[in-house]
Design a protein around this motif. Structure first.
Motif, PDB file in Angstrom:
ATOM      1  N   SER A  59     -52.225  66.016  63.897  1.00  0.00           N
ATOM      2  CA  SER A  59     -51.831  66.740  62.738  1.00  0.00           C
ATOM      3  C   SER A  59     -50.335  66.807  62.729  1.00  0.00           C
ATOM      4  N   SER A  60     -49.755  67.777  62.222  1.00  0.00           N
ATOM      5  CA  SER A  60     -48.248  67.592  62.040  1.00  0.00           C
ATOM      6  C   SER A  60     -47.757  67.890  63.090  1.00  0.00           C
ATOM      7  N   GLY A  61     -45.931  67.773  63.002  1.00  0.00           N
ATOM      8  CA  GLY A  61     -45.417  68.036  64.326  1.00  0.00           C
ATOM      9  C   GLY A  61     -44.782  66.933  64.986  1.00  0.00           C
ATOM     10  N   ASN A  62     -44.123  67.297  66.103  1.00  0.00           N
ATOM     11  CA  ASN A  62     -43.100  66.454  66.751  1.00  0.00           C
ATOM     12  C   ASN A  62     -43.965  66.364  68.121  1.00  0.00           C
ATOM     13  N   LYS A  63     -43.579  64.973  68.734  1.00  0.00           N
ATOM     14  CA  LYS A  63     -44.119  64.760  70.356  1.00  0.00           C
ATOM     15  C   LYS A  63     -42.989  64.077  70.779  1.00  0.00           C
ATOM     16  N   GLU A  64     -42.504  64.345  71.893  1.00  0.00           N
ATOM     17  CA  GLU A  64     -41.390  63.418  72.574  1.00  0.00           C
ATOM     18  C   GLU A  64     -42.221  63.245  73.983  1.00  0.00           C
ATOM     19  N   ASP A  65     -41.784  61.886  74.333  1.00  0.00           N
ATOM     20  CA  ASP A  65     -42.286  61.304  75.522  1.00  0.00           C
ATOM     21  C   ASP A  65     -40.880  60.284  75.930  1.00  0.00           C
ATOM     22  N   GLY A  66     -40.112  60.661  76.940  1.00  0.00           N
ATOM     23  CA  GLY A  66     -39.000  59.920  77.189  1.00  0.00           C
ATOM     24  C   GLY A  66     -38.216  59.599  76.079  1.00  0.00           C
ATOM     25  N   ARG A  67     -38.107  58.069  76.083  1.00  0.00           N
ATOM     26  CA  ARG A  67     -37.098  57.849  74.931  1.00  0.00           C
ATOM     27  C   ARG A  67     -37.952  57.727  73.465  1.00  0.00           C
TER      28      ARG A  67
END
Lengths: 114, 115
Positions: free
Chosen positions: A52-60
């Motif tokens: 769905s919507s949104g942000n996801k961060e994984d390292g760089r």
């Protein structure tokens, strides 16, 4: 019009730059959004996965999904020469009663210059 | 960690010949997908199997057939090969229930060249 659109590039950036890769799509049923990285003559490798919507961060790496605009992005910070590859966005619908296929974008070729 | 194994890695055939590609999914993955990727193209979905039954069908020509066996490996059979069938054929697997979410694990691909 293809279901998933992506600028094929090629995109060339200096080492250390921030890279922005984008895809647009037309099917509002898509719920799962992925980014795959494919090195030359290799199979695609799952890099990021969001629902769905949104942000996801994984390292760089940061993946963003804006369902209202039907637009997804992948940001690569402090890009490295080893990031040089083709980046494929992919998405699938959320169908509880069937295993729907994953639709790939055409891929963006990225070169990170040392 | 074990990955998806595809064989052969390279295959050269003449027009109108037959080819068979094999895929061995990651252990405990019961869903297998086949994709075809032409030069400079994105992977095109061909067909998928879940628990040895065909679960979805994409742009697979009638000349192609596939099946998943009791050990979950899959074979893609291509007959009456045409020049346009030259491509990289990828197999991907996923654990039960995850395939529709897109978490596919791809093999290295089998490169088919039709002369």
């Amino acid at each position: 019009q293809k279901e998933v659109e992506q600028d094929p590039g090629p995109l060339s950036v200096p080492e250390g730059a921030i890279v922005s890769l984008n895809c647009t799509y037309s099917n509002s049923a898509f719920q799962y959004f992925m980014w795959y990285r494919q090195y030359s003559r290799k199979g695609p490798e799952l890099l990021m996965y969001t629902y769905s919507s949104g942000n996801k961060e994984d390292g760089r790496f940061t993946a963003q999904v804006d369902k209202s605009s039907k637009y997804i992005s992948l940001f690569i910070r402090d890009s490295q020469p080893s990031d040089s590859a083709t980046y494929l966005c992919a998405m699938s619908a959320d169908l509880e009663t069937s295993y729907d296929k994953v639709i790939f974008g055409p891929g963006t070729s990225l070169s990170v210059i040392p | 960690a074990a990955g998806v194994i595809q064989s052969p890695r390279h295959l050269i055939k003449e027009k109108r010949e037959t080819a068979t590609l094999k895929c061995y999914p990651i252990p405990r993955h019961d869903t297998v997908y086949w994709y075809q990727q032409g030069p400079g193209q994105d992977p095109q979905f061909l067909i998928s199997f879940y628990e040895k039954m065909q679960s979805d069908k994409g742009s697979i020509p009638d000349r192609f057939s596939a099946q998943q066996f009791s050990d979950y490996h899959s074979e893609l059979n291509m007959s009456s090969l045409e020049l346009g069938d030259s491509a990289l054929y990828f197999c991907a697997s996923s654990p039960s229930g995850q395939g529709c979410s897109g978490e596919l694990f791809f093999g290295e691909g089998s490169r088919l060249t039709v002369l």
